[in-house]
Design an enzyme around this catalytic site. Structure first.
Site, PDB file in Angstrom:
ATOM      1  N   ASN A 267       4.931   4.576   6.435  1.00  0.00           N
ATOM      2  CA  ASN A 267       4.257   3.643   5.530  1.00  0.00           C
ATOM      3  C   ASN A 267       2.749   3.794   5.648  1.00  0.00           C
ATOM      4  O   ASN A 267       2.184   3.538   6.707  1.00  0.00           O
ATOM      5  CB  ASN A 267       4.652   2.206   5.875  1.00  0.00           C
ATOM      6  CG  ASN A 267       3.849   1.185   5.092  1.00  0.00           C
ATOM      7  OD1 ASN A 267       4.097   0.958   3.920  1.00  0.00           O
ATOM      8  ND2 ASN A 267       2.854   0.571   5.729  1.00  0.00           N
ATOM      9  N   GLU A 268       2.102   4.290   4.596  1.00  0.00           N
ATOM     10  CA  GLU A 268       0.638   4.292   4.499  1.00  0.00           C
ATOM     11  C   GLU A 268      -0.055   4.988   5.662  1.00  0.00           C
ATOM     12  O   GLU A 268      -1.112   4.539   6.113  1.00  0.00           O
ATOM     13  CB  GLU A 268       0.105   2.867   4.376  1.00  0.00           C
ATOM     14  CG  GLU A 268       0.473   2.190   3.080  1.00  0.00           C
ATOM     15  CD  GLU A 268      -0.208   0.845   2.916  1.00  0.00           C
ATOM     16  OE1 GLU A 268      -1.018   0.468   3.783  1.00  0.00           O
ATOM     17  OE2 GLU A 268       0.075   0.169   1.927  1.00  0.00           O
TER      18      GLU A 268
ATOM     19  N   CYS B 251       3.060  -2.876   6.777  1.00  0.00           N
ATOM     20  CA  CYS B 251       2.408  -2.588   8.053  1.00  0.00           C
ATOM     21  C   CYS B 251       3.265  -2.960   9.249  1.00  0.00           C
ATOM     22  O   CYS B 251       3.012  -2.491  10.360  1.00  0.00           O
ATOM     23  CB  CYS B 251       1.064  -3.297   8.116  1.00  0.00           C
ATOM     24  SG  CYS B 251      -0.195  -2.544   7.069  1.00  0.00           S
TER      25      CYS B 251
ATOM     26  N   GLU C 296       7.957  -8.159   2.892  1.00  0.00           N
ATOM     27  CA  GLU C 296       7.344  -7.956   4.201  1.00  0.00           C
ATOM     28  C   GLU C 296       7.079  -9.318   4.809  1.00  0.00           C
ATOM     29  O   GLU C 296       6.719 -10.266   4.104  1.00  0.00           O
ATOM     30  CB  GLU C 296       6.023  -7.177   4.088  1.00  0.00           C
ATOM     31  CG  GLU C 296       5.337  -6.997   5.439  1.00  0.00           C
ATOM     32  CD  GLU C 296       4.111  -6.097   5.403  1.00  0.00           C
ATOM     33  OE1 GLU C 296       3.571  -5.784   6.478  1.00  0.00           O
ATOM     34  OE2 GLU C 296       3.704  -5.698   4.297  1.00  0.00           O
TER      35      GLU C 296
END
Length: 838
Positions: free
Chosen positions: A391-392, A259, A70
């Protein structure tokens, strides 16, 4: 990457067992054992490992361990992406960082201004520099400057637009003078790319590159690349960083986040949106000629160019023999933003973008997107097999409704692709349970789990996947780490990884996170590989991951081991109050023993003399309340009472006055790094949880979606009995937990390498005493008394740095192997024994 408040670096910790209890560990092993010199030894050892080579064990896929990349901590620009010029296209903006301007990292001598008008290079590379006659502009690079090495070549390029004919002078210097012979190029007419090559005459880490012009000129995309990139790729990767990743022998590369995937606007860049900069990471922005790619506001507080884009990610995965695993946004934001779009047209556009991505990776050159891949230099398909959606997300119901639409569209057109869902940002709690329920009900192929916890949690949860449904979805552990880069953190992760391997039929993929961190631009710590502009080094966690990743094996050989006797008393400690980016007021604090004795009572009608301020913030008594008034301060802990208190009731009134979150009520407080707290309205006031801090690292014990109202007084009661805790909010039971799971410091797993026939005995001894261990190979036919041994052993607090590497593998040979033998595993060690079989 989840944005919890567990971002502490290199924290201290301790095992959940006492040193005396570790020394008490003993097991009687039937029959004689062999000492390390081959003679018969006494039959009393600390531990025993019994292997059953005839039993069926889980198959371990070649892709078991991989890496997660990331763009955090300047991992891409200024990191893995080899570009040496920072802000090369003058696109930095206050939208990226409040301190940024289009001239960040640049110094103009003479006259010059940036412009965004019809004279721009192209629609996505909008800002350029207009430089006056006789003027120059200098770039300072990353960290201390531009790093060059004597004798190495560096390729320079710049796009320029001039009226008539203009001489551009290109120099590479530092404070001591010239670093390479100056170059001159002649620019003519409209936008065109001009190139030159520098050969460094000296080594320097503080270089500067300058473009000077004798006539007025417009400049853009000023670039300096080392000729020596990884695999010699144009627009390539920094060699030392890529080589360290390659040395891990990863089975997959997950990218681009994190993120980055599902934060920001999901819309297109457009003039109507004023060229919205805070846009989610979308793959089509990142391919094609680099001068035509967008830049974007990075979620982690800086600008990201897309010089390292999807094509380069696929190329890198192929270069290191890893499976590419991209993740696309599901139109539900995560990482504390918690928004879901209801725009069906936008959703369908993103679904189509995902289908186009698969075609870009796998399609023939005759297809639209396969042709674009071929035009970039790769006519052969990349062989994409797995793709993550989302994602999350903290909104599991909203996420899953959209995930199902992505999955249906992908399966209809590309049924061979494994579509991966996720379970939110934590290892447990309401979001996790809801997401997993939806995934099981829909028979999803694979679920991406993420968690960042204390070393103690990793020692306690080696058995996490033992009880998972073998017929349900498989697990992709896409992000995990304990909270530090010391060897004690790596030890706890290694202990946990033996459980991952034992459950290789459930856990099909796993990757430590984050991968990279530039030491001068850190948003998150710990990280696996650290670097600056001229050097890189692997952390203790890196060395541990490398040991496991390069010695995986092909199947698990079932084995059992004795454990460490657990000695623990009741939860004990003082009480505390705290806030996080919030102002709050507390009143009527009372602690009562189980026999009714008042241990503490404070209505703040006088002063706050009973309280000790151990955190940040500003605490004062105001109108009969204890008030924390600094809205920006994080972890403002004040504590009171005796650290020996057990079996008590704590009651307090709490009122949020302003800020992002709620309030925190602590109990079992030993010191600043060891306590429990009830975090009400945490994570941007989206959930409440009980967290345990163990030597600074935190783990979540129980959590629920929940928010706290500003201005409302809440009655909070916490009952501590032994190791059981019950929590009440406004008279109603909110939850309870029992913290009685032992932190086992001795863990092992055995695998078999089909190619070599080796048994690989992997043992983690995360304690301060040697572990003399009887090993019974269960009748395995040993081909040699010699075993190759790789050991990582160091002080628990040891940390690798640029100049010191206390945590590094040591190779040796053990000559006492037989069907049954004894081996002493050093204190604080990870040991792999490779034993040859006939």
């Amino acid at each position: 990457m989840s944005r919890t408040r567990t971002r502490s670096s290199r924290t201290r910790w301790r095992l959940g067992v006492t040193a005396s209890s570790l020394l008490m560990a003993a097991a009687v092993v039937p029959g004689p054992a062999q000492a390390e010199d081959g003679t018969e030894a006494a039959d009393t050892t600390d531990y025993a490992i019994t292997v059953d080579p005839k039993a069926k064990g889980a198959k371990i896929d070649d892709t078991m361990y991989g890496v997660f990349f990331e763009d955090i901590n300047r991992a891409a620009d200024g990191g893995l992406y080899a570009e040496l010029v920072q802000n090369r296209s003058f696109e930095y903006s206050t939208a990226d960082n409040r301190s940024y301007t289009p001239l960040t990292s640049w110094t103009v001598t003479g006259t010059g201004r940036t412009a965004d008008d019809d004279g721009r290079l192209n629609e996505r590379n909008r800002t350029y520099l207009s430089l006056g006659a006789g003027s120059s502009v200098t770039n300072s690079g990353y960290n201390t400057g531009i790093s060059v090495e004597r004798g190495k070549k560096y390729d320079f390029s710049v796009w320029a637009r001039v009226d008539g004919r203009t001489r551009l002078t290109l120099t590479l210097t530092d404070s001591e003078g010239e670093l390479a012979k100056a170059r001159k190029v002649t620019a003519r007419g409209g936008w065109a790319k001009y190139e030159a090559t520098f050969t460094a005459s000296r080594t320097s880490t503080t270089g500067r590159v300058t473009v000077a012009t004798d006539q007025a000129a417009a400049l853009d995309m000023v670039s300096l690349f080392p000729r020596d990139t990884f695999k010699g790729r144009e627009n390539g990767l920094r060699e030392d960083l890529a080589e360290k990743i390659d040395a891990l022998d990863p089975g997959f590369v997950r990218f681009p986040g994190g993120c980055l995937v599902n934060t920001g606007s999901m819309e297109d860049y457009s003039a109507e949106s004023n060229w919205e900069r805070k846009r989610s990471y979308q793959w089509k922005d990142t391919i094609g000629p680099v001068e035509e790619r967008a830049t974007n506001a990075n979620f982690w507080g800086y600008n990201q160019s897309y010089g390292l884009g999807y094509y380069e990610y696929f190329q890198f995965a192929e270069d290191i023999g890893a499976m590419p695993l991209p993740v696309v946004p599901a139109l539900v934001t995560g990482c504390g933003q918690n928004r879901a779009t209801d725009d069906e047209e936008l959703l369908q556009r993103h679904i189509q973008d995902t289908l186009d991505l698969i075609e870009f990776a796998n399609g023939p050159v005759t297809s639209e997107w396969g042709r674009k891949r071929a035009q970039m230099g790769h006519p052969k398909p990349f062989g994409l097999t797995h793709l993550g959606v989302g994602n999350e997300e903290n909104l599991p119901v909203e996420f899953f409704a959209r995930f199902e639409k992505f999955r249906a569209a992908i399966e209809a057109e590309y049924p061979e692709i494994t579509v991966i869902s996720n379970s939110g940002p934590d290892d447990s709690g309401t979001t996790f349970d809801t997401a997993w329920g939806l995934n099981r009900e829909a028979d999803v192929d694979m679920v991406d789990e993420h968690y960042y916890n204390s070393p103690q949690w990793f020692l306690q949860n080696n058995d996490r996947y033992d009880s998972y449904d073998r017929s349900g979805p498989k697990v992709f552990l896409g992000e995990y780490a304990s909270q530090g880069n010391a060897f004690k953190n790596a030890l706890s992760e290694a202990a946990f990884m033996t459980g991952l391997e034992r459950n290789a039929d459930i856990v099909k993929l796993a990757s430590y996170a984050p991968l990279l961190a530039n030491e001068d631009y850190v948003q998150w710590s710990p990280d696996m590989i650290w670097f600056n502009n001229h050097a890189s080094w692997g952390s203790a966690n890196y060395e541990t991951q490398k040991l496991f990743m390069t010695n995986v094996g092909d199947r698990v050989v079932p084995s059992t081991a004795t454990s460490t006797p657990s000695v623990s008393g009741p939860i004990s400690g003082a009480v505390g109050l705290s806030t996080w980016a919030t102002t709050a007021a507390y009143d009527d604090v009372k602690v009562t023993g189980e026999d009714g004795t008042t241990l503490l009572s404070d209505d703040f009608s006088g002063d706050a003399a009973q309280w000790t301020h151990t955190g940040g913030g500003s605490w004062t008594v105001q109108d009969g309340q204890y008030v924390q008034t600094d809205e920006a301060a994080e972890n403002t802990m004040v504590s009171a009472g005796d650290t020996s208190w057990t079996n008590y009731d704590l009651s307090v009134k709490a009122t949020k006055k302003s800020g992002k979150e709620g309030f925190l009520i602590a109990f079992g407080v030993k010191d600043t790094g060891n306590y429990y707290w009830w975090n009400l309205g945490g994570w941007n006031n989206t959930s409440s949880a009980v967290e345990q801090a163990s030597d600074g690292g935190k783990s979540t014990l129980i959590s629920k979606p929940h928010s706290i109202e500003t201005g409302r007084a809440y009655d909070i009661d916490i009952k501590v009995r032994g190791r059981q805790v019950t929590l009440y909010l406004d008279g109603q039971q909110w939850g309870s937990f029992t913290d009685d799971k032992p932190a086992e410091p001795f863990r092992q797993v055995v695998t078999e390498d089909a190619k070599t026939g080796d048994l690989i005995v992997k043992v983690v001894n995360a304690q301060s005493a040697d572990a003399r261990t009887a090993i019974d190979l269960g009748g395995a036919k040993v081909a040699s008394k010699k075993a190759k041994v790789t050991t990582l052993a160091a002080a628990p607090d040891a940390v690798n740095t640029e100049t010191e590497t206390p945590v590094k593998p040591e190779q040796s040979v053990f000559t006492g192997v037989s069907d049954r033998f004894t081996y002493t595993f050093p204190a604080n060690s990870i040991t792999f024994l490779r034993i040859k079989q006939k």
